[in-house]
Every structure is written in structure tokens, then in C-alpha cells.
Design an enzyme around this catalytic site. Sequence first.
Site, mmCIF file in Angstrom:
data_model
loop_
_atom_site.group_PDB
_atom_site.id
_atom_site.type_symbol
_atom_site.label_atom_id
_atom_site.label_comp_id
_atom_site.label_asym_id
_atom_site.label_seq_id
_atom_site.Cartn_x
_atom_site.Cartn_y
_atom_site.Cartn_z
ATOM 1 N N SER A 181 0.833 -1.190 0.000
ATOM 2 C CA SER A 181 0.000 0.000 0.000
ATOM 3 C C SER A 181 0.880 1.257 0.000
ATOM 4 C CB SER A 181 -0.975 -0.032 1.189
ATOM 5 O OG SER A 181 -1.990 0.929 1.055
ATOM 6 N N GLU B 274 -2.024 -2.927 -7.823
ATOM 7 C CA GLU B 274 -3.241 -3.226 -7.056
ATOM 8 C C GLU B 274 -3.762 -1.924 -6.503
ATOM 9 O OE1 GLU B 274 -3.715 -3.094 -3.422
ATOM 10 O OE2 GLU B 274 -1.830 -1.977 -3.284
ATOM 11 N N HIS C 190 -4.930 -5.651 -1.081
ATOM 12 C CA HIS C 190 -5.641 -5.368 0.164
ATOM 13 C C HIS C 190 -6.596 -6.512 0.524
ATOM 14 C CE1 HIS C 190 -4.039 -1.357 -0.615
ATOM 15 N NE2 HIS C 190 -4.340 -1.052 0.631
#
Length: 306
Positions: free
Chosen positions: A112, A209, A279
Amino acid sequence: MINMKIPAPLSVGDKIAIAAPARKISQMELAPALDLFRSWGLEVVVPPDVFSSNHQMAGDDITRASVLQQLLDDDEIKAIICARGGYGTVRIIDRLDFSTFEKNPKWVVGYSDVTVLHSHIHQRCGVETLHATMPINISADAISRKYDATESMRRALFGEALDYVFPEVEEGRRGVAEGVMVGGNLSILYSLCGSGSSIDTDGKVLFIEDLDEYLYHIDRMMQNLKRNGMLKNLAGLVVGQMSDIHDNAVPFGKNAQEIVMDAVSEYDYPVCLNFPAGHNEMDNHALIMGRKVRLTVGEETRLQFL
């Protein structure tokens, strides 16, 4: 980067440390991860300032950078595990001195917002890093359940082979490719374009992602990467989980996977969709950024770290 530096694999008894370069975390949220890492035979160092608080973030920029700098420079620390993502790493990246780290590299772990570190370290230092789950995602039953996210993280850190085969993963475009894996969170990669932390993707296998974005945002970011030449000369593309993606009242007309395929439609490299990384707390498979991989997309998808 051709000759990437590989941090030494962990051994039982090694020291690892927790850093918090972005959003704040509490001792209670961190506790299950500490138990897990200790069950692996590791000694875990938690600097007191990790629990600092400055609105959303784990202390002000100076505090977060100071903690991370100390850990980067400490020869006894063999891996730095980022506590969580959120936002804030980009605010401290230019405060950090990686000169000691380059001479004595160690694993930097997270995903992330930690994509800032993956990208910067890859491009500026030539050191492998680990895109993997973080303490905020590790639950109290992780020791007994051995989720794919935590078990693949352990295997990567201890130098065991990573070779993923998924019959159920959706193919975007068939083919076989080899190249160094780079990438991470699409929003972060987009935000780094034009900076000294932006990655050179030529000849590499790009992983992307994202979470909690609007479809038109996904399209805008893919178009930006395309216009920056980051999609043209890839060896292959691995698209991880696009989680909790939103649409507007007037529909965009394509889902996230279709948006990605549209952006790369003029190229011919293999594309894997819905790879189990991103995630997803239990299914976030570890990926070694900077390591050469072989990607096979067909009736089954295989991602082998070489």
C-alpha cells in the site's frame, strides 16, 4: 537495475523492527503481529516513537523519519516491518539517507503506502524489498491458521522459494514472460511519476493493485502511466486485487480489469488479472520486488521467483 542487492535471509534469533512511516498504530493493534514474529523465533524491536500520534499519522514527519532512519542504519536489525499503510511515507522519503542501508541492506516490508519505499529503494538503491502483509492486518489466530499472507511472508523472509500456481486466476492475455518484478499500489505509483522515486519499468514485470478508488480514477491513473511510457515496454503485467472499487451515478462503463486491459490493448505481453495480492488480509501473497520472475498466463497462472 541489473545486479540487485539481496538482503540476507532471516535466521532464528535475528532482530527485526517495526516502523510506522504512515498512519498511526496502537499497541493493541500491533500485539498479534508481535506474537506471530516471535513464534518464528525472531526478536522484535519496537521503538517507543512508533506509537506517536499526529492526527492521522504516527507522529510528525520528523519523528517518523527519525525512527525509520535509525532502523535503516542499525546493523543489528535484519528486517524493517512497516506497521501499516494509509498515507504519509511520501512526506518523509526525501528526509531519509540510504547510504548506510545500501552498504548493509536489510528487508523492508509492507504494501500500500509502503510502495513509496519499494519504488525509491528499487530505483535509487538497487536493493530488493518485500511487498507483503503488515502488522495491522495480522489477526490473533495467524499463528495457528497460517494464512497465505503471513506464511508466504515468512517463506520470503527466511529465504524459502516462492512459486505460486493458481488455476482459478483470471487470464487477461496469455503468454510467458521473464523480468524483474516492480510495482505496488497503483495510486502511489501514479503519485510518484516525475519524481526521483518513480520506477523504470522497461523490460520488467509490473505489479499493480488498489483499494477504495473510483473507476474513472483507475482509468486516469492507467492513462498517466501509459503517457509516461511505463506500460509500453513491460515484459508482463500482474494485476492484483482491485478492492472496494466505486462507480459514479452515471456508470463509467468498464470494470477495473477492463480498464487495465484497455490501457494495454496495443501491447502484446502477458497479463494476469485478479492475482491474490493486495488489500486482502488473508490472501495477500508476498512478492519480492527487484527479484527476477517467470510469469506464465494460460489455463493456470504461475508466478515463479527465480
